[in-house]
Design an enzyme around this catalytic site. Structure first.
Site, mmCIF file in Angstrom:
data_model
loop_
_atom_site.group_PDB
_atom_site.id
_atom_site.type_symbol
_atom_site.label_atom_id
_atom_site.label_comp_id
_atom_site.label_asym_id
_atom_site.label_seq_id
_atom_site.Cartn_x
_atom_site.Cartn_y
_atom_site.Cartn_z
ATOM 1 N N GLU A 299 41.241 34.130 45.530
ATOM 2 C CA GLU A 299 40.658 35.362 46.113
ATOM 3 C C GLU A 299 41.736 36.388 46.463
ATOM 4 O OE1 GLU A 299 37.237 35.498 48.518
ATOM 5 O OE2 GLU A 299 36.324 33.759 47.567
ATOM 6 N N ARG B 147 37.101 37.502 51.665
ATOM 7 C CA ARG B 147 38.425 36.915 51.972
ATOM 8 C C ARG B 147 38.496 36.264 53.358
ATOM 9 N NH1 ARG B 147 40.831 41.543 48.497
ATOM 10 N NH2 ARG B 147 40.952 40.417 46.532
ATOM 11 N N LEU C 19 35.303 36.238 37.363
ATOM 12 C CA LEU C 19 36.100 37.440 37.100
ATOM 13 C C LEU C 19 37.358 37.051 36.298
ATOM 14 C CD1 LEU C 19 36.951 40.442 37.707
ATOM 15 C CD2 LEU C 19 38.016 39.589 39.786
ATOM 16 N N THR C 20 38.080 36.046 36.814
ATOM 17 C CA THR C 20 39.399 35.673 36.290
ATOM 18 C C THR C 20 39.371 35.257 34.822
ATOM 19 O OG1 THR C 20 40.020 34.979 38.506
ATOM 20 C CG2 THR C 20 41.336 34.067 36.702
#
Ligand code: CAA
Length: 385
Positions: free
Chosen positions: A363, A242, A124-125
């Site tokens: 996260e 998480r 994603l990042t």
């Protein structure tokens, strides 16, 4: 504390502990020093069927939930969280597929992942999108037979070592968060390459690389879920994962507590073991209180998720924030009570302290997560007015 784990959960936990003690402990300092990806240990985890824990039974998994994954993460991280995150990144990397994938996609990929034959990663990042995750720029343009991906993902755990990647890219730039789509991309796809391996403060056994997409054609059948829903699906899934990072933090803190107790029992100063000094006892007691409180919160949130409850953004964020702040505090205090020995690489504590830091960052940074908790509090208050 009695957590009333089932026999199966106890077995999974003790299996993970045995591998951590017998296989990881002897090599953890070397893996950290050389920043080596733990391939041999990944094989041990696969042979012990631990990659099956988070995969549903119909795809050759053991059908475990969030709690089972947390138990494995805690035990591996108690010894080496670089190894633990290499394992957990595979759980994260295939969760979009498990939750939103088609039957054909699941049949194709999940049994191989369950057997530990292929690792996965989640991407994603980007350079422009860390906490501001919807600011991604990687695009996926519709083309004949599929989508063409262009862009660069940053800081991807298991990048380069995983075979299967879940990649979030924009299929409609004008729609922002509602214009992102999730794709499965295999390692040898033309146009898909890797940047350099990052050098990190902690979790150094794990690999972190850039993923580079240049006119990379991904077939239509590799779209996961509905086009345009990639970001929303991701946010929901991160709520589920998480607690796994929180469990990693609990494991790190537990490892530091045990090492600090061992050392202060043996180290004699002023004619007595350090552990007999009230000032040291105070610090150790606080460490133990925080570790147990973090564990209780993490297990409880994991059980909530496994119960099928809907909407646990706040609880999941609380577990991650509390456990990771605990890991940072406990490892720092453990180094402090062990003094020079705590600071030296011959002892495990400086590694545990370096490893703890990332749990407050990835996260979802603890600042972003506190913000998410505050938003939920405001919504809840508004509902009662
Ligand atoms: N569940 C469901 N939907 C959610 C959601 C959640 N938890 N959070 C946000 N959404 C939805 C919103 O409802 C909104 O939908 P609508 O378009 O229908 O309104 C949409 O997503 C956009 O939400 P926001 O406007 O709140 O989003 P934003 O642009 O302000 O961004 C944020 C805020 C992205 C949620 C940010 O707070 C966040 O969580 N950042 C953290 C990112 C993160 O966790 N990255 C982790 C990368 S993976 C990793 O770290 C793995 C590793 O290395 C091991």
């Amino acid at each position: 504390m009695e957590y009333f784990l089932t026999e199966e959960q106890k077995t999974i936990k003790s299996l993970a502990r045995r591998i951590a003690e017998e296989r990881i402990l002897p090599v953890r300092a070397e893996l950290d020093e050389k920043e080596e990806f733990p391939w041999a240990i990944m094989k041990d985890l696969a042979d012990a069927d631990l990659f099956r824990v988070f995969i549903p039974e119909e795809y050759e998994g053991l059908g475990g939930g969030s709690l089972e994954l947390c138990l494995v993460m805690e035990e591996l991280s108690r010894v080496c969280s670089g190894v633990a995150i290499s394992y957990a990144a595979t759980a994260l990397g295939c969760l979009t597929l498990m939750e939103y994938g088609s039957e054909a996609q699941k049949q194709k990929y999940l049994p191989v992942i369950a057997a530990g034959k292929k690792l996965t990663a989640f991407a994603l990042t980007e350079a422009t999108a860390g906490s501001d995750a919807s600011a991604i720029r990687t695009t996926a343009e519709k083309a004949e037979g599929g989508y063409v991906l262009n862009g660069t993902k940053q800081f991807i755990t298991n990048g380069g070592d995983a075979e299967i990647y879940t990649v979030i890219a924009l299929t409609d730039k004008s729609k922002g968060a509602r214009g992102a789509t999730a794709f499965l991309v295999e390692k040898d796809t033309p146009g898909f390459t890797f940047g350099k391996k990052e050098k990190k403060m902690g979790i150094r056994a794990s690999s972190t690389r850039e993923l580079v997409f240049r006119n990379c054609l991904v077939p239509e059948e590799n779209v996961i879920g509905k086009p345009g829903m990639g970001f929303i699906m991701t946010m929901k899934l991160l709520d589920r994962t998480r607690p796994g990072i929180a469990a990693q933090a609990v494991g790190i803190a537990q490892g530091a507590l045990e090492a600090a107790v061992d050392y202060t029992r043996q180290r004699v100063q002023f004619g007595q073991p350090l552990i007999s000094l009230p000032v040291v006892q105070d610090i150790l007691a606080d460490m133990a209180i925080h570790v147990e409180a973090a564990r209780a919160l993490v297990y409880s949130v994991a059980k909530t998720i496994d119960s099928g409850a809907k909407g646990f953004t706040e609880e999941s964020a609380m577990a991650k924030v509390f456990a990771s702040d605990t890991a940072m505090k406990v490892t720092t205090d453990a180094v402090q009570v062990c003094g020079g020995a705590g600071y030296m690489r011959d002892y495990p504590l400086e590694k545990l302290m370096r490893d703890a830091k990332i749990t407050q960052i990835y996260e979802g940074s603890n600042q972003v997560l506190r913000n998410a908790i505050a938003i939920e509090l405001r919504k809840r208050k508004a509902r009662t007015e």
